[in-house]
Structure formats: structure tokens, C-alpha cells
Scaffold this motif. Structure first.
Motif, PDB file in Angstrom:
ATOM      1  N   GLU A 153     -60.394  63.703 -15.266  1.00 45.24           N
ATOM      2  CA  GLU A 153     -59.243  63.234 -14.502  1.00 45.24           C
ATOM      3  C   GLU A 153     -59.620  62.914 -13.053  1.00 45.24           C
ATOM      4  OE1 GLU A 153     -58.999  67.796 -14.765  1.00 45.24           O
ATOM      5  OE2 GLU A 153     -59.475  66.103 -16.067  1.00 45.24           O
ATOM      6  N   CYS A 154     -60.792  63.391 -12.610  1.00 46.57           N
ATOM      7  CA  CYS A 154     -61.242  63.103 -11.245  1.00 46.57           C
ATOM      8  C   CYS A 154     -61.895  61.730 -11.144  1.00 46.57           C
ATOM      9  CB  CYS A 154     -62.238  64.163 -10.781  1.00 46.57           C
ATOM     10  SG  CYS A 154     -61.522  65.787 -10.491  1.00 46.57           S
ATOM     11  N   VAL A 155     -62.730  61.416 -12.111  1.00 46.41           N
ATOM     12  CA  VAL A 155     -63.500  60.176 -12.019  1.00 46.41           C
ATOM     13  C   VAL A 155     -63.981  59.778 -13.409  1.00 46.41           C
ATOM     14  CG1 VAL A 155     -65.661  61.440 -11.570  1.00 46.41           C
ATOM     15  CG2 VAL A 155     -65.453  59.062 -10.842  1.00 46.41           C
ATOM     16  N   ASP A 156     -64.053  58.482 -13.644  1.00 45.38           N
ATOM     17  CA  ASP A 156     -64.649  57.943 -14.859  1.00 45.38           C
ATOM     18  C   ASP A 156     -66.159  57.951 -14.650  1.00 45.38           C
ATOM     19  OD1 ASP A 156     -65.715  56.372 -16.874  1.00 45.38           O
ATOM     20  OD2 ASP A 156     -64.151  54.847 -16.786  1.00 45.38           O
ATOM     21  N   MET A 157     -66.841  58.950 -15.229  1.00 47.03           N
ATOM     22  CA  MET A 157     -68.263  59.109 -14.949  1.00 47.03           C
ATOM     23  C   MET A 157     -69.091  57.938 -15.483  1.00 47.03           C
ATOM     24  SD  MET A 157     -68.753  61.663 -13.057  1.00 47.03           S
ATOM     25  CE  MET A 157     -70.528  61.836 -13.199  1.00 47.03           C
ATOM     26  N   ARG A 158     -68.651  57.335 -16.551  1.00 42.11           N
ATOM     27  CA  ARG A 158     -69.392  56.173 -17.062  1.00 42.11           C
ATOM     28  C   ARG A 158     -69.372  55.052 -16.023  1.00 42.11           C
ATOM     29  NH1 ARG A 158     -68.282  51.467 -19.705  1.00 42.11           N
ATOM     30  NH2 ARG A 158     -69.877  50.694 -21.140  1.00 42.11           N
ATOM     31  N   LEU A 189     -63.970  70.234  -4.773  1.00 41.14           N
ATOM     32  CA  LEU A 189     -62.607  70.109  -4.243  1.00 41.14           C
ATOM     33  C   LEU A 189     -61.873  68.980  -4.966  1.00 41.14           C
ATOM     34  CD1 LEU A 189     -63.449  70.356  -0.420  1.00 41.14           C
ATOM     35  CD2 LEU A 189     -62.536  72.189  -1.866  1.00 41.14           C
ATOM     36  N   PRO A 190     -61.631  69.123  -6.268  1.00 41.36           N
ATOM     37  CA  PRO A 190     -61.034  68.014  -7.021  1.00 41.36           C
ATOM     38  C   PRO A 190     -59.659  67.595  -6.496  1.00 41.36           C
ATOM     39  CG  PRO A 190     -61.021  70.051  -8.310  1.00 41.36           C
ATOM     40  CD  PRO A 190     -61.888  70.301  -7.114  1.00 41.36           C
ATOM     41  N   GLU A 191     -58.842  68.556  -6.043  1.00 38.94           N
ATOM     42  CA  GLU A 191     -57.518  68.196  -5.536  1.00 38.94           C
ATOM     43  C   GLU A 191     -57.626  67.424  -4.221  1.00 38.94           C
ATOM     44  OE1 GLU A 191     -55.161  71.686  -5.343  1.00 38.94           O
ATOM     45  OE2 GLU A 191     -54.904  71.828  -7.514  1.00 38.94           O
ATOM     46  N   VAL A 192     -58.580  67.819  -3.376  1.00 36.16           N
ATOM     47  CA  VAL A 192     -58.804  67.094  -2.126  1.00 36.16           C
ATOM     48  C   VAL A 192     -59.295  65.681  -2.423  1.00 36.16           C
ATOM     49  CG1 VAL A 192     -60.217  66.996  -0.042  1.00 36.16           C
ATOM     50  CG2 VAL A 192     -59.260  69.178  -0.788  1.00 36.16           C
ATOM     51  N   PRO A 194     -53.980  59.095  -8.335  1.00 37.44           N
ATOM     52  CA  PRO A 194     -54.163  60.544  -8.400  1.00 37.44           C
ATOM     53  C   PRO A 194     -53.047  61.251  -7.624  1.00 37.44           C
ATOM     54  CG  PRO A 194     -56.176  59.420  -7.678  1.00 37.44           C
ATOM     55  CD  PRO A 194     -55.069  58.415  -7.657  1.00 37.44           C
ATOM     56  N   ALA A 195     -52.796  62.479  -8.017  1.00 35.97           N
ATOM     57  CA  ALA A 195     -51.779  63.252  -7.314  1.00 35.97           C
ATOM     58  C   ALA A 195     -52.246  63.582  -5.907  1.00 35.97           C
ATOM     59  CB  ALA A 195     -51.485  64.537  -8.085  1.00 35.97           C
ATOM     60  N   SER A 196     -51.318  63.502  -4.952  1.00 34.53           N
ATOM     61  CA  SER A 196     -51.628  63.847  -3.574  1.00 34.53           C
ATOM     62  C   SER A 196     -51.175  65.276  -3.314  1.00 34.53           C
ATOM     63  CB  SER A 196     -50.928  62.874  -2.615  1.00 34.53           C
ATOM     64  OG  SER A 196     -51.226  63.176  -1.280  1.00 34.53           O
ATOM     65  N   ARG A 197     -52.105  66.112  -2.813  1.00 37.60           N
ATOM     66  CA  ARG A 197     -51.792  67.519  -2.609  1.00 37.60           C
ATOM     67  C   ARG A 197     -52.171  67.929  -1.180  1.00 37.60           C
ATOM     68  NH1 ARG A 197     -51.237  69.636  -7.839  1.00 37.60           N
ATOM     69  NH2 ARG A 197     -52.106  68.311  -9.462  1.00 37.60           N
ATOM     70  N   PRO A 198     -51.595  69.025  -0.686  1.00 34.18           N
ATOM     71  CA  PRO A 198     -51.957  69.491   0.660  1.00 34.18           C
ATOM     72  C   PRO A 198     -53.444  69.839   0.732  1.00 34.18           C
ATOM     73  CG  PRO A 198     -49.972  70.584  -0.149  1.00 34.18           C
ATOM     74  CD  PRO A 198     -50.551  69.851  -1.315  1.00 34.18           C
ATOM     75  N   GLU A 211     -61.734  75.298   7.505  1.00 30.76           N
ATOM     76  CA  GLU A 211     -62.938  76.109   7.307  1.00 30.76           C
ATOM     77  C   GLU A 211     -63.374  76.151   5.845  1.00 30.76           C
ATOM     78  OE1 GLU A 211     -59.334  78.887   7.439  1.00 30.76           O
ATOM     79  OE2 GLU A 211     -60.113  77.180   8.581  1.00 30.76           O
ATOM     80  N   ALA A 212     -62.451  75.861   4.934  1.00 28.06           N
ATOM     81  CA  ALA A 212     -62.787  75.883   3.506  1.00 28.06           C
ATOM     82  C   ALA A 212     -63.328  74.547   3.025  1.00 28.06           C
ATOM     83  CB  ALA A 212     -61.551  76.264   2.692  1.00 28.06           C
ATOM     84  N   ARG A 213     -63.304  73.535   3.884  1.00 30.59           N
ATOM     85  CA  ARG A 213     -63.763  72.223   3.440  1.00 30.59           C
ATOM     86  C   ARG A 213     -64.791  71.613   4.391  1.00 30.59           C
ATOM     87  NH1 ARG A 213     -60.126  69.044   6.577  1.00 30.59           N
ATOM     88  NH2 ARG A 213     -58.170  70.095   7.009  1.00 30.59           N
TER      89      ARG A 213
END
Length: 406
Positions: free
Chosen positions: A230-235, A281-284, A111-115, A120-122
Motif C-alpha cells: 500500500e506504500c509503493v508499487d515495488m515493481r 515511516l509509512p504513514e509519513v 494515500p491517506a494524510s496523517r499527522p 525528534e522521531a523523524r
């Protein structure tokens, strides 16, 4: 191609010939660039010496090379664990036996790594407070919760509440009539003489609290149907969750617990905190997953480092917010560290089921088998000699039970 004692081998050497376990069942393939993890695996196999390529013959593999084969990959997932522990050795043997018939694993795209967003938002409180879906629960869930909290509720009232949701009713009756439930009810001495064809009969069979807890757990699953692919394979995620649920109920039934349904539900929801992160928080979540994959560290450890809390705590806080029974909340909250809770048996059962599942049946995004906690295994009473039977029992029913939640 010199043969050297394993004690003289070091990371960076290249195997010149296959290195096998003493019984010949498992091997690391020739040409493999050895890492510290491989050396720990070889020591666990009690290998005494290996053939290595002369320095001029060795052709270093790239740093991100994938494991040579499925068995190597499986063994590497255990490299951080104490190989001399009977439980660990038995799980490794099961994992390697399963890997023998599997193709070599692909490395997959990280997965892409992002800032990370501001702290306080997380915070877990902020995450759980900002999603209307997590606040506005299905009406049937709210009604079931009322029934569960009212000591004067009757069988008829519970059946009427659950029956208002045809989809939930169908799932509950399919589950109670499944071969898996027949097996666990037989073990508990409560196998019914015929099919369970009504909710009233299901309540009479399982008990009001048990069926209500099961219905509450199943009723919240649709809340997470829109997680971005793109976050997780739910199956794969639910397959892992159902595996943990099956194993947890088997262990609880074996211990004679009067309400094994709560362990099934705890297993089903033990990683629900991950779904909240994926949704909110998909990017986190992607950054955490990338960090765990590249470092080889457990996801919950990376979560605590980057967020200040892990998915288990977030899931436990969510179940507390939803007013699930406290024992179920605690089982989810502390399943990575059972001894940290007030009632360690419940999270120990979920933690053991999670370790067995990640080792042998189904992963959930974590590339390593969770750490071995001897006290948790002692609480559950599960012995190394029983693991093959317990895993085989869960696997026999896994596809059928997974289909019920599709």
C-alpha cells in the motif's frame, strides 16, 4: 464559439474545439477546462489562437477532474518547465509521442494524510539508527566492502567472496552477459570475445573495483523486499530505478568514464531513501505523497518542507553509513541539486538520467518532471538531438535488465 488569441485566454475557459500544435502531432481535446498549466503547454506549442465555449455553453468540470487524455496529462507534467529550452522541448516531444498510444490515465487513490510524528522521531539519524535491518547487513556485503577497501585484494579473493552468494553471482553474470553490457563495453573498447562464464573473468573484464561496487549495490536490494504494497508499487519503483541506472551508465560510458559501473549502481540506488521512509515511516511517506499529488509539487520539495530533509539526503547518509565509495554516496545525495555537492559531475549524471526517465520511461511516484538545471546538462554533454537515441537504447534493454532483479 468565439475564436480568441491565446494571449487573451485564461484558466477556467473551456475549449470548444481541439487545440493542436503547429505540426498537428499533439492536441488538447475539445471540452477541456483550461488551467494555467494547459495554457503554458499551448504557448510551448506556439499556438496563436483557440476556440472557446461561450460562458453559457461552458460546463465547469470538478476541481479534481482527471486530464482529458494521456497526451494532456503528459504535457501538464512539463508545464512548469521552460518550453523554449531545446532539452525540455525534446523530452516533451518524446513524452507526447509515447502518450499518443496510451489510454487516458486514471487519477488513482491518494494515500491517506496523517499527522506527522514529533521532529525528534523523524530525523534522518534516528531513522537510520532504529532499523536493525539497516545495521545488520548481509555478510556478503560486508565481505565485498572489505575487499573493495583493501588495496592488496586480488581477483581470486573478490570472486571467492561474491561466489559465496549463488543468487548474487547469478545476477552479476546475467548482467555482465546482457546485450546492454555488450553495447556499453563495445563503446568503451572492452567487449570480450566470448561469454563471461565465471566471476574471475568478470573481474578481469570490469576490474576489481567496478565489479565489487556493482556487487555491493545489487547485494542490498533484498533488504527492501518487504515494503508494504500500500506504500509503493515495488515493481514500478525498481523499473524506474533500473531505467535511471541504464541511462546513467550510457551517459558515463559516452563521457569515457573509466568506472561506469558506479553510475549504474548510483542509478539503481538513487531513490533508496524513499524505501527507507516507506519502511520506517509509512504513514509519513503517505502524507508526503498525498501532499505532493494534490499540490502538484515535487516530492523532494514537500519532503524538505515537512521533514527538514529529503529522500536524496537520507539515501546518501545511508550509503555513507554503509561505507559505499564516496563518489557513489555523493551522486545519490545530491542528484536533485548537483551543484550543491563538491563533485557535481556524478550527481549531474544521475539527475539528468532521473529527469529523462521521469519524462519518458518510468515514474516513481512523482507526477512532475524534475526541474531543468542547465548546468547539470552542460556537465553531461547530452544534447537534445541525442535524447531519442539514448532513450530508445535504454528502453530496448529495460525489461530484460528488470527481470534480472525480480
Amino acid at each position: 464559439m468565439p475564436t480568441i488569441p491565446l494571449s487573451q485566454a485564461s484558466a477556467g475557459m473551456v475549449l470548444a474545439a481541439d487545440a493542436e500544435s503547429l505540426d498537428g502531432m499533439y492536441r488538447l481535446a475539445a471540452g477541456l477546462l483550461l488551467t494555467d498549466a494547459h495554457l503554458r503547454v499551448l504557448r510551448g506549442w506556439h499556438v496563436r489562437e483557440i476556440e472557446v465555449a461561450a460562458p453559457s455553453e461552458a460546463s465547469p468540470a470538478p476541481d479534481d477532474a482527471a486530464p482529458a487524455d494521456a497526451a494532456t496529462a503528459a504535457a501538464a507534467r512539463f508545464a512548469h518547465l521552460p518550453q523554449n529550452e531545446p532539452i525540455v522541448a525534446a523530452l516533451l516531444e518524446l513524452a507526447l509521442a509515447r502518450a499518443a498510444g496510451e489510454p487516458a490515465p486514471g487519477r488513482g487513490r491518494l494515500p491517506a494524510s496523517r499527522p506527522l510524528p514529533p521532529a525528534e522521531a523523524r530525523s534522518p539519524e534516528r531513522i537510520l539508527a532504529t532499523d536493525p535491518m539497516l545495521v545488520s547487513l548481509p555478510e556478503v556485503f560486508m565481505r565485498i566492502r572489505e575487499v573493495l577497501s583493501d588495496p592488496d585484494s586480488t581477483v581470486e579473493e573478490a570472486a571467492a567472496v561474491i561466489g559465496k552468494d549463488p543468487s548474487l553471482t547469478a545476477k552479476i553474470l546475467k548482467l555482465v552477459n546482457s546485450a546492454f553490457y555488450a553495447r556499453t563495453m563495445r563503446a568503451a573498447g572492452s567487449l570480450p570475445p566470448g561469454p563471461v562464464d565465471s566471476l574471475s573473468r568478470a573481474v578481469l573484464l570490469l576490474g576489481l573495483n567496478q565489479l565489487s561496487t556493482l556487487a555491493m549495490g545489487v547485494s542490498v536490494l533484498p533488504l527492501f523486499k518487504d515494503i508494504p504494497p500500500e506504500c509503493v508499487d515495488m515493481r514500478q519503483f525498481w523499473r524506474h530505478s533500473v531505467s535511471v541506472a541504464l541511462l546513467a551508465k550510457l551517459v558515463a560510458t559516452r563521457l569515457g568514464d573509466p568506472n561506469p559501473e558506479r553510475f549504474f549502481v548510483a542509478g539503481l540506488l538513487h531513490d533508496i531513501g524513499r524505501l527507507v521512509l516507506y519502511k520506517q515511516l509509512p504513514e509519513v511517506a503517505g502524507t508526503i505523497l498525498a501532499a505532493a499529488m494534490t499540490s502538484g509539487r515535487p516530492l523532494d520539495e514537500v519532503e524538505r518542507e515537512l521533514l527538514g530533509f529529503d529522500h536524496a539526503q537520507l539515501g546518501g547518509m545511508l550509503l555513507r553509513k554503509w561505507r559505499f565509495p564516496e563518489s557513489l554516496e555523493q551522486a545519490v545525495w545530491h542528484h536533485h541539486d548537483p551543484l550543491s555537492g563538491d563533485t557535481p559531475l556524478e550527481p549531474a549524471i544521475i539527475g539528468v538520467a532521473d529527469m529523462v526517465t521521469l519524462a519518458t520511461l518510468s515514474g516513481s511516484g512523482d507526477r512532475r518532471v524534475p526541474r531543468f538545471i542547465p548546468e547539470a546538462w552542460q556537465l553531461t554533454g547530452v544534447e537534445a538531438s541525442e535524447l531519442a537515441t539514448i532513450v530508445a537504447t535504454a528502453e530496448t534493454h529495460l525489461d530484460i535488465v528488470c527481470a534480472m532483479f525480480a
